[in-house]
Design an enzyme around this catalytic site. Structure first.
Site: not given
Length: 333
Positions: A117, A256, A286
């Site tokens: 990520c 993030h 996500n």
């Protein structure tokens, strides 16, 4: 600080997500969970899921094309394409080469990188340093993932978290500094906290790896949560110090988008106000390497970011990895 022959600015952004929406109510019909449980623990309401015909390169290409159009740059003007992904179309050739083919960017060098990520920030850092050195003038950086392709939708600890998408940035050499500072880090001792165990040279695909479920994402949720809050704060403070700034100097914090509790905990520790923090985890979940790029593009296109604003990007991911970047936004001429 980033020093070299040139300065670097972001001149275009774009993002792409699948059309299919998978809501928490849909997940209630698939696995033992509830909308309330997901909302209160993650902040996620829905996520986008790619269909069987859509691969990471398809979303990456669309996001990249939008970023090029936003910057007014044609594909044949690109020197470099970097795709950050943990879900490449295939082990080789690289997804970036497929994006090059799709765009017709025949003059661009291409490579993929895997930083989970944190991928978009890793890619931006690599592109910025390549341009600062004088080796390139224009680079297209794309964070793209189809995490649904490696998700076990019978595993309620992971299937509620992830979605698919792509976010892209076009970065170019400039006379004025846009990217002020960047910081990357990693701790390989945490390799087993977030991983896809099967399919590589350690555990090649076989009937045994399929039976063991090793082709699905695995995550130690509590360990990742604790790591994420700590490292987002540490990385943010490090890159702010490198740029000679304080948290209060930041106009927009784009973390993030993994979990609302992680974002709120990090923002609180940085003493950031609510209007300084960009959040869209409720809409997309996500999306791994795409997360920060999607949020940045939305913030730009909605007018949340204007010329002169200072933007703090920060992420964490598999590896374990982390990265942060300070950008002073430069409006297009």
């Amino acid at each position: 600080m980033i020093n070299g022959k040139h300065h670097v600015i972001i001149t275009g952004t774009g993002h792409a997500v699948p059309t299919r929406v998978l809501s928490n109510l849909d997940l209630e019909q698939m696995v033992d969970t509830s909308d309330e449980w997901i909302r209160t623990r993650t902040g996620i309401l829905r996520r986008r899921i790619a269909d069987e015909h859509t691969a990471t390169s398809d979303l990456a290409t669309e996001a990249g094309r939008l970023a090029l159009a936003d910057a007014g740059v044609s594909p044949d003007e690109l020197d470099l394409i970097i795709v950050a992904t943990i879900t490449p179309d295939m082990l080789f050739p690289s997804t970036s080469c497929l994006v090059q083919k799709n765009l017709g960017a025949w003059g661009a060098a291409c490579y993929d990188l895997s930083a989970g990520c944190s991928g978009l920030i890793y890619g931006l850092d690599m592109a910025v340093r390549s341009i600062v050195s004088g080796g390139y003038r224009r680079a297209l950086v794309i964070g793209a993932d189809c995490v649904s392709k490696i998700t076990n939708f019978q595993d309620r600890t992971t299937c509620v978290l992830f979605g698919d998408g792509a976010g892209a940035c076009l970065v170019e050499a400039a006379d004025k500094a846009g990217v002020l500072a960047s910081y990357l880090g990693a701790d390989g001792s945490g390799w087993d906290k977030l991983l896809l165990r099967g399919g590589g040279s350690r555990h090649p695909a076989s009937a045994a790896t399929l039976a063991a479920g090793w082709h699905y994402i695995e995550m130690c949720g509590n360990d990742v949560f604790k790591f994420a809050v700590r490292i987002m704060v540490e990385a943010s403070l490090k890159v702010l110090a490198d740029a000679g700034l304080e948290p209060g100097d930041i106009d927009l914090f784009i973390p993030h988008q993994a979990n609302i509790r992680i974002i709120e905990s990090a923002a609180q520790r940085l003493n950031l106000k609510e209007d300084q923090v960009y959040i869209n985890v409720d809409e997309y979940g996500n999306t791994s390497a795409a997360s920060i790029g999607i949020a940045l593009d939305e913030a730009v296109r909605s007018g949340r970011i204007k010329g002169g604003d200072r933007i703090l990007l920060v992420g964490f991911g598999a590896g374990l990895t982390w990265g942060a970047m300070i950008i002073e936004w430069v409006d297009k001429a």
